[in-house]
Design a protein around this motif. Structure first.
Motif, mmCIF file in Angstrom:
data_model
loop_
_atom_site.group_PDB
_atom_site.id
_atom_site.type_symbol
_atom_site.label_atom_id
_atom_site.label_comp_id
_atom_site.label_asym_id
_atom_site.label_seq_id
_atom_site.Cartn_x
_atom_site.Cartn_y
_atom_site.Cartn_z
ATOM 1 N N ASN A 147 0.868 -1.181 0.000
ATOM 2 C CA ASN A 147 0.000 0.000 0.000
ATOM 3 C C ASN A 147 0.901 1.227 0.000
ATOM 4 O O ASN A 147 2.120 1.109 0.145
ATOM 5 N N HIS A 148 0.302 2.404 -0.179
ATOM 6 C CA HIS A 148 1.158 3.577 -0.342
ATOM 7 C C HIS A 148 0.874 4.669 0.688
ATOM 8 O O HIS A 148 1.753 5.004 1.473
ATOM 9 N N TYR A 149 -0.340 5.199 0.742
ATOM 10 C CA TYR A 149 -0.589 6.351 1.591
ATOM 11 C C TYR A 149 -0.925 5.991 3.037
ATOM 12 O O TYR A 149 -1.566 6.746 3.745
ATOM 13 N N GLY A 150 -0.452 4.846 3.497
ATOM 14 C CA GLY A 150 -0.492 4.537 4.913
ATOM 15 C C GLY A 150 -1.827 4.066 5.443
ATOM 16 O O GLY A 150 -2.892 4.396 4.921
ATOM 17 N N VAL A 151 -1.754 3.276 6.506
ATOM 18 C CA VAL A 151 -2.939 2.775 7.199
ATOM 19 C C VAL A 151 -3.167 3.617 8.443
ATOM 20 O O VAL A 151 -2.241 3.833 9.235
ATOM 21 N N GLY A 152 -4.381 4.099 8.622
ATOM 22 C CA GLY A 152 -4.704 4.885 9.806
ATOM 23 C C GLY A 152 -4.810 4.006 11.035
ATOM 24 O O GLY A 152 -5.069 2.803 10.942
ATOM 25 N N ASN A 153 -4.615 4.615 12.222
ATOM 26 C CA ASN A 153 -4.665 3.821 13.448
ATOM 27 C C ASN A 153 -5.805 4.213 14.372
ATOM 28 O O ASN A 153 -5.816 3.832 15.551
ATOM 29 N N ALA A 154 -6.775 4.952 13.880
ATOM 30 C CA ALA A 154 -7.951 5.257 14.693
ATOM 31 C C ALA A 154 -8.733 3.974 14.954
ATOM 32 O O ALA A 154 -8.573 2.967 14.252
ATOM 33 N N SER A 155 -9.585 3.989 15.960
ATOM 34 C CA SER A 155 -10.287 2.772 16.366
ATOM 35 C C SER A 155 -11.179 2.221 15.265
ATOM 36 O O SER A 155 -11.497 1.025 15.260
ATOM 37 N N THR A 156 -11.571 3.062 14.318
ATOM 38 C CA THR A 156 -12.453 2.617 13.233
ATOM 39 C C THR A 156 -11.694 2.286 11.959
ATOM 40 O O THR A 156 -12.303 1.913 10.955
ATOM 41 N N GLU A 157 -10.354 2.385 11.963
ATOM 42 C CA GLU A 157 -9.571 2.251 10.736
ATOM 43 C C GLU A 157 -8.809 0.919 10.702
ATOM 44 O O GLU A 157 -8.070 0.592 11.627
ATOM 45 N N THR A 158 -8.992 0.183 9.620
ATOM 46 C CA THR A 158 -8.342 -1.117 9.450
ATOM 47 C C THR A 158 -7.837 -1.249 8.017
ATOM 48 O O THR A 158 -8.099 -0.401 7.159
ATOM 49 N N ALA A 159 -7.161 -2.378 7.763
ATOM 50 C CA ALA A 159 -6.698 -2.713 6.415
ATOM 51 C C ALA A 159 -7.023 -4.170 6.130
ATOM 52 O O ALA A 159 -7.144 -4.993 7.042
ATOM 53 N N ALA A 160 -7.169 -4.480 4.848
ATOM 54 C CA ALA A 160 -7.443 -5.846 4.417
ATOM 55 C C ALA A 160 -6.858 -6.023 3.027
ATOM 56 O O ALA A 160 -6.618 -5.048 2.305
ATOM 57 N N GLY A 161 -6.650 -7.284 2.632
ATOM 58 C CA GLY A 161 -6.116 -7.498 1.297
ATOM 59 C C GLY A 161 -5.926 -8.954 0.965
ATOM 60 O O GLY A 161 -6.112 -9.846 1.798
ATOM 61 N N GLU A 162 -5.557 -9.174 -0.287
ATOM 62 C CA GLU A 162 -5.234 -10.498 -0.808
ATOM 63 C C GLU A 162 -3.905 -10.428 -1.550
ATOM 64 O O GLU A 162 -3.645 -9.466 -2.268
ATOM 65 N N VAL A 163 -3.085 -11.441 -1.354
ATOM 66 C CA VAL A 163 -1.788 -11.532 -2.026
ATOM 67 C C VAL A 163 -1.692 -12.916 -2.654
ATOM 68 O O VAL A 163 -2.005 -13.916 -2.000
ATOM 69 N N ILE A 164 -1.292 -12.985 -3.907
ATOM 70 C CA ILE A 164 -1.106 -14.269 -4.577
ATOM 71 C C ILE A 164 0.357 -14.409 -4.983
ATOM 72 O O ILE A 164 0.913 -13.547 -5.668
ATOM 73 N N TYR A 165 0.968 -15.499 -4.528
ATOM 74 C CA TYR A 165 2.323 -15.858 -4.953
ATOM 75 C C TYR A 165 2.212 -16.907 -6.050
ATOM 76 O O TYR A 165 1.556 -17.934 -5.876
ATOM 77 N N PHE A 166 2.871 -16.650 -7.166
ATOM 78 C CA PHE A 166 2.858 -17.575 -8.288
ATOM 79 C C PHE A 166 4.117 -18.434 -8.265
ATOM 80 O O PHE A 166 5.222 -17.930 -8.414
ATOM 81 N N ASP A 167 3.925 -19.723 -8.046
ATOM 82 C CA ASP A 167 5.026 -20.693 -8.087
ATOM 83 C C ASP A 167 6.207 -20.246 -7.221
ATOM 84 O O ASP A 167 7.332 -20.112 -7.717
#
Length: 231
Positions: A147-167
């Motif tokens: 990610n680029h512009y940072g994850v906030g740390n307020a009580s309502t702020e979270t992050a989620a995602g998916e990562v795929i590694y190929f072989d």
């Protein structure tokens, strides 16, 4: 009393079976157990087969998971990549950070240890957010930023995602390892952020695992899941 005896072989034909021979029985209310049996016609010969041999398989098989509920510096999945699967997916959600505006980074393990050199990785990110569309790239880095512009740390702020590694293991030692990712989070200014990107690991050695960390501070909480792709 008329005793008709037992029917002889081949005398119980389809015409003698009532049409409710199946619908008249007690119904299962859940998925069959693996050892439940079915009758099938194998080229005209009636045979039985276990449910385990005919049930459909999902796209991914859950291999490992971690739930973080108190602050940690990073989340490690070691010795999880093998030749059992070619491609792997990582899913994380409910991820909260201690440092406002920090970024998420991936590093990888080989049999020799964790790759942390300043030229071990390359990555590119394209993101959109509610007030601008940032992007980021680095051809020589010590991590893969997802990610680029940072994850906030307020009580309502979270992050989620998916990562795929190929072989990530590979059948040989001729190619570098590749991955793609999709993320979403709330940033330090309360904006909604979404993005996607790609990463390259500058090694021909088999990857054995990965580390998810933050650029500064800790991961306060989150859920992390690793799946093998049933290709």
């Amino acid at each position: 009393v008329l005793d008709l005896g037992s029917p002889s072989d081949d005398t119980v034909t389809a015409a003698k079976l009532n049409t409710d021979i199946i619908s008249g029985q007690t119904a299962l209310t859940a998925e069959p157990d693996d050892t439940d049996e079915f009758l099938v016609s194998d080229a005209g010969t009636i045979k039985r087969i276990d449910y385990s041999l005919i049930k459909g398989g999902g796209r991914y098989t859950l291999l490992s998971s971690q739930i973080v509920s108190s602050a940690v510096s990073y989340v490690d999945f070691t010795n999880v990549f093998s030749t059992s699967y070619i491609n792997y997916k990582i899913v994380f959600d409910r991820l909260r950070v201690s440092t406002d505006g920090t970024d998420l980074e991936f590093q990888n393990y080989t049999a020799s240890g964790l790759l942390t050199g300043s030229s071990d990785y390359a990555y590119g990110i394209s993101q959109t957010r509610t007030n601008t569309s940032p992007s980021d790239a680095n051809a020589t880095a010590a991590y893969i930023r997802v990610n680029h512009y940072g994850v906030g740390n307020a009580s309502t702020e979270t992050a989620a995602g998916e990562v795929i590694y190929f072989d990530p293991v590979g059948t040989g030692t001729s190619h570098h390892k590749l991955m793609i990712f999709t993320t979403t989070n709330a940033d330090a200014n309360g904006n909604a952020v979404g993005g996607f990107g790609n990463g390259r690991v500058y090694t021909t050695s088999a990857l054995t695992g990965f580390r998810l960390k933050v650029a500064s501070g800790n991961i306060d909480s989150g859920r992390f899941f690793l799946y093998g792709a049933n290709d």
